[in-house]
Scaffold this motif. Sequence first.
Motif, mmCIF file in Angstrom:
data_model
loop_
_atom_site.group_PDB
_atom_site.id
_atom_site.type_symbol
_atom_site.label_atom_id
_atom_site.label_comp_id
_atom_site.label_asym_id
_atom_site.label_seq_id
_atom_site.Cartn_x
_atom_site.Cartn_y
_atom_site.Cartn_z
ATOM 1 N N VAL A 152 -14.963 1.089 5.362
ATOM 2 C CA VAL A 152 -14.208 1.953 4.454
ATOM 3 C C VAL A 152 -12.732 1.984 4.835
ATOM 4 O O VAL A 152 -11.852 2.098 3.977
ATOM 5 C CB VAL A 152 -14.807 3.373 4.452
ATOM 6 N N HIS A 211 -8.328 1.367 2.505
ATOM 7 C CA HIS A 211 -6.995 1.974 2.457
ATOM 8 C C HIS A 211 -5.978 0.847 2.606
ATOM 9 O O HIS A 211 -5.744 0.337 3.690
ATOM 10 C CB HIS A 211 -6.836 3.000 3.582
ATOM 11 N N PRO A 246 -18.502 9.655 8.488
ATOM 12 C CA PRO A 246 -17.145 10.165 8.269
ATOM 13 C C PRO A 246 -17.052 11.640 8.646
ATOM 14 O O PRO A 246 -18.064 12.357 8.673
ATOM 15 C CB PRO A 246 -16.929 9.962 6.771
ATOM 16 N N THR A 270 -16.293 15.479 7.997
ATOM 17 C CA THR A 270 -16.451 16.326 6.821
ATOM 18 C C THR A 270 -15.113 16.988 6.469
ATOM 19 O O THR A 270 -14.200 17.055 7.295
ATOM 20 C CB THR A 270 -17.493 17.419 7.071
ATOM 21 N N GLU A 271 -15.022 17.487 5.258
ATOM 22 C CA GLU A 271 -13.816 18.218 4.888
ATOM 23 C C GLU A 271 -13.701 19.504 5.695
ATOM 24 O O GLU A 271 -12.588 19.970 5.985
ATOM 25 C CB GLU A 271 -13.790 18.482 3.384
ATOM 26 N N ARG A 293 -6.643 15.199 -1.050
ATOM 27 C CA ARG A 293 -7.860 14.631 -1.654
ATOM 28 C C ARG A 293 -7.634 14.369 -3.140
ATOM 29 O O ARG A 293 -7.947 13.273 -3.654
ATOM 30 C CB ARG A 293 -9.040 15.568 -1.462
ATOM 31 N N GLU A 335 -7.654 10.836 -5.265
ATOM 32 C CA GLU A 335 -8.603 10.673 -6.364
ATOM 33 C C GLU A 335 -7.896 10.360 -7.674
ATOM 34 O O GLU A 335 -8.464 9.727 -8.567
ATOM 35 C CB GLU A 335 -9.469 11.921 -6.496
ATOM 36 N N ALA A 352 -8.804 4.949 -2.482
ATOM 37 C CA ALA A 352 -9.768 4.953 -1.371
ATOM 38 C C ALA A 352 -9.224 5.603 -0.105
ATOM 39 O O ALA A 352 -9.968 5.739 0.875
ATOM 40 C CB ALA A 352 -10.191 3.519 -1.056
ATOM 41 N N TRP A 367 -8.450 8.653 0.836
ATOM 42 C CA TRP A 367 -9.085 9.866 1.345
ATOM 43 C C TRP A 367 -10.404 9.537 2.041
ATOM 44 O O TRP A 367 -10.691 10.052 3.123
ATOM 45 C CB TRP A 367 -9.310 10.867 0.215
ATOM 46 N N ARG A 368 -11.184 8.640 1.451
ATOM 47 C CA ARG A 368 -12.429 8.232 2.112
ATOM 48 C C ARG A 368 -12.132 7.540 3.439
ATOM 49 O O ARG A 368 -12.841 7.758 4.436
ATOM 50 C CB ARG A 368 -13.233 7.294 1.202
ATOM 51 N N LEU A 410 -11.137 10.163 6.105
ATOM 52 C CA LEU A 410 -12.314 10.841 6.644
ATOM 53 C C LEU A 410 -13.111 9.913 7.568
ATOM 54 O O LEU A 410 -13.620 10.347 8.604
ATOM 55 C CB LEU A 410 -13.202 11.335 5.503
ATOM 56 N N ALA A 411 -13.203 8.628 7.188
ATOM 57 C CA ALA A 411 -13.907 7.668 8.043
ATOM 58 C C ALA A 411 -13.189 7.504 9.377
ATOM 59 O O ALA A 411 -13.826 7.459 10.443
ATOM 60 C CB ALA A 411 -14.023 6.321 7.340
#
Length: 337
Positions: free
Chosen positions: A8, A12, A45, A47-48, A64, A68, A83, A85-86, A89-90
């Motif tokens: 992931v 980015h 990943p 969590t928020e 976020r 998005e 991508a 934000w994902r 988190l990863a």
Amino acid sequence: MKFGVSDVCAEHDPGDRHPENPDRIRAIKRALQKRHGIEYVTAEPATEDAARAVHDADYVEEIRAFCEDGGGSWDPDTVAVEATWRAALASAGLATWTVDAALDGDGGRTTPFSLGRPPGHHAVEDDAMGFCFLNNAAVASQHALDTRDVERVAVFDWDVHHGNGTQDIFYDRGDVFYGSIHEDGLYPGTGDTEETGEGDGEGATMNAPLPAGADDADYCLLFDEAFAPAIEAFDPDLLLVSAGFDAHRHDPISRMHVSTDGYGVLTTRVRDLAERCDAALSFVLEGGYSLDTLSEGVGMVHEVFDGLVPEGPDTDPSDEAAAVLDDVREAYGLGSK
């Protein structure tokens, strides 16, 4: 070593011309193919909620939603895509994995090192900056304090840039020591020796802004005479290294003269310090923008834990570095040595 990776993080992609692009991790993994004893690990990943433990909730929602909606230029340096934000988190999740793995007993040849991106040490509580969206080291440190039998965490940052975000997040707290050795005057312009913490955090921040051209001997002087004694006195349960490799003498965006062997010497110093403190040890990738020297630097860290003894400095520290050491000691009320 054990290296944390995530596909992931490659999603980015701020563009080929951006120095912080997916080729950084690809180059590291190509270089590691030539070495023995490599183990790759994936991780969940963050969590928020974990992000909100160190970042403002409104900022987490804003960044976020920004991603998005397709992303764009958050600021002139910090570019997001859908991508991102994902990936952020990863990357924070990989940093969190390193501290859990270290606290669970991984060390020596299984010492954990997160190869996550985007990097994190410039991300402050309520803003992204300097290629960073979530502060990976801060998320991981807070996770250790909240969920593990950990009372104190030390973060040592050898990236060429000052980690203003990590410093700011913990500046008024006494349970996290933040130490940074960086190039004076370089982005983001913070990290003066007088910045030592405030309130409960007074004395839990240490900065050594070295002049351009500082080399292996200068870095070792400051580590041996300032950071190691301070961290040992702090007595952390966990030592986390924000490991950027952009102070290398061939990195395109700094003017420092650290060698690949110099990173190996710093690694031995950090490893030995963690052993003296009986602290778990983990590494989290930050900067490094020459693909060759970045991959060589990460490879050197691995080789040290695989038994290599790197060559130490063959020069004396500079007068300028000695003056910075005096400034650090004065900031801590220790006087000159």
